[in-house]
Motif scaffolding. Structure first.
Motif, mmCIF file in Angstrom:
data_model
loop_
_atom_site.group_PDB
_atom_site.id
_atom_site.type_symbol
_atom_site.label_atom_id
_atom_site.label_comp_id
_atom_site.label_asym_id
_atom_site.label_seq_id
_atom_site.Cartn_x
_atom_site.Cartn_y
_atom_site.Cartn_z
ATOM 1 N N ILE A 121 0.833 -1.203 0.000
ATOM 2 C CA ILE A 121 0.000 0.000 0.000
ATOM 3 C C ILE A 121 0.869 1.253 0.000
ATOM 4 O O ILE A 121 0.568 2.232 -0.696
ATOM 5 N N GLN A 122 1.963 1.231 0.759
ATOM 6 C CA GLN A 122 2.838 2.398 0.802
ATOM 7 C C GLN A 122 3.496 2.637 -0.550
ATOM 8 O O GLN A 122 3.566 3.777 -1.030
ATOM 9 N N ILE A 123 3.956 1.585 -1.179
ATOM 10 C CA ILE A 123 4.597 1.716 -2.496
ATOM 11 C C ILE A 123 3.566 2.105 -3.551
ATOM 12 O O ILE A 123 3.823 2.966 -4.411
ATOM 13 N N PHE A 124 2.383 1.497 -3.499
ATOM 14 C CA PHE A 124 1.313 1.808 -4.448
ATOM 15 C C PHE A 124 0.883 3.272 -4.307
ATOM 16 O O PHE A 124 0.706 3.986 -5.296
ATOM 17 N N GLY A 125 0.716 3.724 -3.050
ATOM 18 C CA GLY A 125 0.334 5.113 -2.816
ATOM 19 C C GLY A 125 1.381 6.075 -3.347
ATOM 20 O O GLY A 125 1.051 7.111 -3.951
ATOM 21 N N ALA A 126 2.652 5.750 -3.115
ATOM 22 C CA ALA A 126 3.740 6.587 -3.632
ATOM 23 C C ALA A 126 3.722 6.627 -5.152
ATOM 24 O O ALA A 126 3.929 7.678 -5.772
ATOM 25 N N ALA A 127 3.455 5.477 -5.774
ATOM 26 C CA ALA A 127 3.418 5.415 -7.237
ATOM 27 C C ALA A 127 2.306 6.292 -7.810
ATOM 28 O O ALA A 127 2.498 6.974 -8.835
ATOM 29 N N ILE A 128 1.130 6.288 -7.163
ATOM 30 C CA ILE A 128 0.018 7.132 -7.615
ATOM 31 C C ILE A 128 0.408 8.606 -7.528
ATOM 32 O O ILE A 128 0.163 9.401 -8.452
ATOM 33 N N GLN A 380 3.368 20.431 -2.814
ATOM 34 C CA GLN A 380 3.410 19.340 -3.792
ATOM 35 C C GLN A 380 4.809 18.753 -3.891
ATOM 36 O O GLN A 380 4.988 17.531 -3.902
ATOM 37 N N PHE A 381 5.820 19.612 -3.964
ATOM 38 C CA PHE A 381 7.194 19.131 -4.073
ATOM 39 C C PHE A 381 7.616 18.372 -2.823
ATOM 40 O O PHE A 381 8.313 17.362 -2.896
ATOM 41 N N HIS A 382 7.185 18.860 -1.650
ATOM 42 C CA HIS A 382 7.500 18.149 -0.406
ATOM 43 C C HIS A 382 6.831 16.776 -0.389
ATOM 44 O O HIS A 382 7.452 15.777 -0.003
ATOM 45 N N THR A 383 5.571 16.722 -0.822
ATOM 46 C CA THR A 383 4.841 15.445 -0.854
ATOM 47 C C THR A 383 5.464 14.472 -1.844
ATOM 48 O O THR A 383 5.633 13.282 -1.550
ATOM 49 N N MET A 384 5.821 14.969 -3.029
ATOM 50 C CA MET A 384 6.460 14.102 -4.023
ATOM 51 C C MET A 384 7.832 13.659 -3.554
ATOM 52 O O MET A 384 8.247 12.518 -3.788
ATOM 53 N N GLY A 385 8.549 14.548 -2.867
ATOM 54 C CA GLY A 385 9.862 14.179 -2.338
ATOM 55 C C GLY A 385 9.764 13.079 -1.296
ATOM 56 O O GLY A 385 10.558 12.129 -1.293
ATOM 57 N N THR A 386 8.769 13.189 -0.389
ATOM 58 C CA THR A 386 8.587 12.132 0.619
ATOM 59 C C THR A 386 8.132 10.833 -0.031
ATOM 60 O O THR A 386 8.465 9.746 0.441
ATOM 61 N N ALA A 387 7.360 10.940 -1.139
ATOM 62 C CA ALA A 387 6.920 9.733 -1.844
ATOM 63 C C ALA A 387 8.110 9.005 -2.458
ATOM 64 O O ALA A 387 8.196 7.770 -2.390
ATOM 65 N N VAL A 388 9.041 9.773 -3.030
ATOM 66 C CA VAL A 388 10.243 9.171 -3.616
ATOM 67 C C VAL A 388 11.132 8.575 -2.525
ATOM 68 O O VAL A 388 11.566 7.420 -2.612
ATOM 69 N N GLY A 389 11.405 9.388 -1.496
ATOM 70 C CA GLY A 389 12.369 8.965 -0.480
ATOM 71 C C GLY A 389 11.796 8.019 0.549
ATOM 72 O O GLY A 389 12.208 6.857 0.649
ATOM 73 N N ARG A 390 10.835 8.514 1.327
ATOM 74 C CA ARG A 390 10.297 7.750 2.454
ATOM 75 C C ARG A 390 9.450 6.564 2.012
ATOM 76 O O ARG A 390 9.573 5.446 2.541
ATOM 77 N N ASP A 391 8.550 6.795 1.048
ATOM 78 C CA ASP A 391 7.543 5.785 0.707
ATOM 79 C C ASP A 391 7.980 4.799 -0.369
ATOM 80 O O ASP A 391 7.414 3.712 -0.464
ATOM 81 N N LEU A 392 8.956 5.174 -1.173
ATOM 82 C CA LEU A 392 9.366 4.281 -2.259
ATOM 83 C C LEU A 392 10.780 3.752 -2.039
ATOM 84 O O LEU A 392 10.977 2.548 -1.845
ATOM 85 N N PHE A 393 11.761 4.639 -2.023
ATOM 86 C CA PHE A 393 13.160 4.213 -1.946
ATOM 87 C C PHE A 393 13.454 3.444 -0.656
ATOM 88 O O PHE A 393 14.078 2.378 -0.691
ATOM 89 N N GLU A 394 12.999 4.000 0.488
ATOM 90 C CA GLU A 394 13.287 3.334 1.767
ATOM 91 C C GLU A 394 12.572 1.991 1.894
ATOM 92 O O GLU A 394 13.038 1.108 2.626
ATOM 93 N N GLN A 395 11.446 1.826 1.212
ATOM 94 C CA GLN A 395 10.716 0.557 1.287
ATOM 95 C C GLN A 395 11.343 -0.506 0.385
ATOM 96 O O GLN A 395 11.309 -1.694 0.690
ATOM 97 N N ILE A 396 11.919 -0.057 -0.720
ATOM 98 C CA ILE A 396 12.525 -1.001 -1.663
ATOM 99 C C ILE A 396 13.947 -1.365 -1.243
ATOM 100 O O ILE A 396 14.380 -2.515 -1.362
ATOM 101 N N SER A 397 14.675 -0.376 -0.724
ATOM 102 C CA SER A 397 16.080 -0.593 -0.359
ATOM 103 C C SER A 397 16.197 -1.521 0.846
ATOM 104 O O SER A 397 15.381 -1.501 1.767
ATOM 105 N N THR A 398 17.239 -2.317 0.838
ATOM 106 C CA THR A 398 17.484 -3.249 1.949
ATOM 107 C C THR A 398 18.379 -2.623 3.018
ATOM 108 O O THR A 398 18.579 -3.203 4.072
ATOM 109 N N LYS A 399 18.931 -1.447 2.739
ATOM 110 C CA LYS A 399 19.807 -0.767 3.679
ATOM 111 C C LYS A 399 19.067 0.350 4.401
ATOM 112 O O LYS A 399 18.070 0.868 3.914
ATOM 113 N N LYS A 400 19.571 0.738 5.557
ATOM 114 C CA LYS A 400 19.001 1.823 6.346
ATOM 115 C C LYS A 400 19.533 3.149 5.811
ATOM 116 O O LYS A 400 20.731 3.309 5.602
#
Length: 546
Positions: A121-128, A380-400
């Motif tokens: 859901i987090q990744i899907f929401g970020a993708a939308i 909008q830019f802050h929301t898109m930035g958090t979607a890229v970083g917090r909601d997408l990259f951090e969820q996909i990446s295996t590192k902290k």
């Protein structure tokens, strides 16, 4: 420009810089950067919410539509206050704030993901967000840049670059604290400008009663008398007379009245404009996160009055002024209405400001438009930035990773992408502007059932939430691509595949995608939740603090 104007501009930029720096100094943790430390003052929260909601496209675009369709658009103001402010703040705000705190959620997709225990859901929401919000941001970016370039007589591309750099600086540095502080300043400027605008407009037309009385006379003189007997085929497509004749065919009977019940015009005003935007606001990721920035229910309750007054000033005033501009033009511009004088819907408000208002006010209104654009874009830019970083990259990446660092990188990436779109589509503002309404409808259809169900219904399951989101996306996309007259015709996919602009016919093609997709999304959420595996009781206790 004179020395006075230059001093004002320098002071404005200096204050923005100071507020961005203040946000930077107050940002000590991920919580500070993403949710402003959860201790924001209700005045700042309310103005930030309102300023984020109201963009240049809303002021100029809907103001021009009001000049075309009249005061029927005031139903959107009613919905904005009742749904977008009262229901949002009183009924959704505090449960969102509490659940966000309990689950340590910092973004809207993360809130849904932790409520339903689903990384998907987090990744899907970020993708939308990343798929559709850039077009919404581009529409606002184009509108703001065009006004800057027009007023200062500079090149569009140079204005775009400078405008983007200024916004980038305080969004990256100050995070949500910096964004909300600058929003409060920009919202205050917008509020003052609108008050001056409505007072000067009514004064120029002889007072409130006289102004609305003149509006009925102008409708008769510029629409009914010259156009009632004409065929729309006799008029040049897209011309002012064509647009006014179209409003007659759609069931409009005057600028002071609603169109005929269930006519094409009524469906357009109620389903697309009023419901699409008025309900869609409840599921806007960049607005929902504001509820998580205050520390208690009392702050939200105190923000209701501030937010309501702000929305009345922003939407109510610009709709009334847009409609009344017809009376002003008829009286002072050789018997023409607003569209005939300005040439098109999008030019009405800028032309009216430059023609009807004192020169000193045009300068103030320029700042109101820039503020409207910057406040919306920064969020909008802050929301898109958090979607890229917090909601997408951090969820996909295996590192902290450091959330602030990856979010700042995400902001930069999305700003570059949005600016690139603004460069590419600056000559197609009408097509891009439609993405605003599309984004609102999509967010409501995809997120709203899961958001509200997740807040208030323990029986809402992970499967129900995911199914609801997918149905909302698929149905909305189908309706926009193949049915709804405006988008289906513009996008052209239905015409290319089936040889016609819409697969359906009749008045239903005027019904907004939200009215079809949202009910189906709600039904899916309920039915799937009833038949799917219930969520762990311990997890639900954590979510609801039982």
């Amino acid at each position: 420009m004179g020395i006075f104007e230059n001093i004002i501009i320098i002071l404005y930029l200096a204050v923005l810089g100071y507020l961005g720096f203040k946000g930077y100094k107050q940002t000590k943790s991920t919580e500070d950067y993403l949710v402003a430390g959860r201790d924001t003052h209700p005045f700042i929260m309310a103005l930030s919410y309102g300023a984020t909601f109201i963009s240049t496209a809303a002021i100029v675009g809907f103001g021009g539509v009001a000049a075309w369709l009249g005061n029927s658009l005031l139903w959107l103001t009613v919905f904005n206050i009742f749904v977008g402010i009262f229901i949002a703040f009183v009924f959704l705000g505090n449960p969102t704030r509490k659940m966000g705190y309990r689950l340590n959620a910092h973004t809207f997709p993360e809130l849904l993901a932790k409520r339903f225990d689903s990384k998907f859901i987090q990744i899907f929401g970020a993708a939308i967000i990343l798929l559709f919000m850039p077009l919404y941001a581009t529409a606002v970016l184009i509108g703001g840049t065009q006004f800057i370039a027009l007023y200062f007589g500079t090149d569009y591309h140079m204005s775009l670059m400078v405008f983007s750099i200024i916004i980038t600086a305080y969004v990256i540095a100050g995070g949500l604290k910096g964004v909300m502080l600058t929003d409060a300043l920009q919202g205050s400027i917008m509020f003052i400008a609108m008050l001056i605008l409505v007072v000067v407009t009514f004064d120029s037309l002889g007072g409130v009663e006289a102004a609305f009385t003149k509006l009925d006379h102008v409708w008769q003189a510029t629409v009914i008398d010259p156009l009632a007997s004409k065929s729309i085929k006799e008029l040049a497509p897209g011309s002012p007379d064509f647009m006014m004749k179209l409003s007659l065919l759609w069931g409009f009977e005057g600028w002071n009245s609603m169109p005929i019940f269930l006519s094409k015009g009524w469906l357009f005003v109620i389903t697309t404009i009023t419901m699409g935007v008025g309900v869609g606001v409840l599921a806007q990721p960049q607005l929902i996160v504001r509820f998580m920035t205050v520390k208690s229910k009392q702050e939200l309750n105190r923000a209701v009055l501030i937010g309501s007054v702000f929305i009345v000033a922003m939407t109510g005033i610009i709709f009334i002024v847009g409609a009344l501009s017809n009376a002003w033009y008829y009286e002072f511009n050789e018997g023409k209405n607003a569209l005939q004088s300005a040439g098109s819907i999008g030019k009405v408000i800028p032309h009216f400001i430059n023609t009807a208002m004192p020169k000193w006010f045009a300068f103030i209104f320029l700042f109101a438009l820039i503020s409207a654009a910057m406040s919306t874009l920064s969020s909008q830019f802050h929301t898109m930035g958090t979607a890229v970083g917090r909601d997408l990259f951090e969820q996909i990446s295996t590192k902290k990773h450091n959330s602030i660092t990856v979010t700042r990188l995400g902001v930069i990436v999305m700003i570059i992408f949005s600016v690139s779109l603004a460069y590419a589509f600056d000559d197609q503002p009408a097509i891009i502007a439609r993405s605003t309404a599309i984004f609102f409808a999509l967010c409501a259809s995809i997120f709203l059932p899961s958001f509200i169900g997740g807040l208030f219904w323990k029986g809402m399951t992970k499967a129900g939430a995911i199914s609801s989101m997918i149905v909302g996306l698929l149905v909305s996309s189908f309706w926009l691509l193949f049915v709804h007259f405006k988008e289906a015709k513009s996008l052209g996919l239905s015409k290319a595949m089936f040889g016609k602009h819409s697969l359906l016919s009749g008045d239903i093609i005027f019904v907004d995608a939200l009215m079809i997709a949202l009910p189906l999304s709600i039904i899916t959420a309920i039915l799937v939740s009833l038949i799917s595996k219930k969520m762990n009781e311990a997890h639900l206790n954590k979510c609801f603090n039982d």
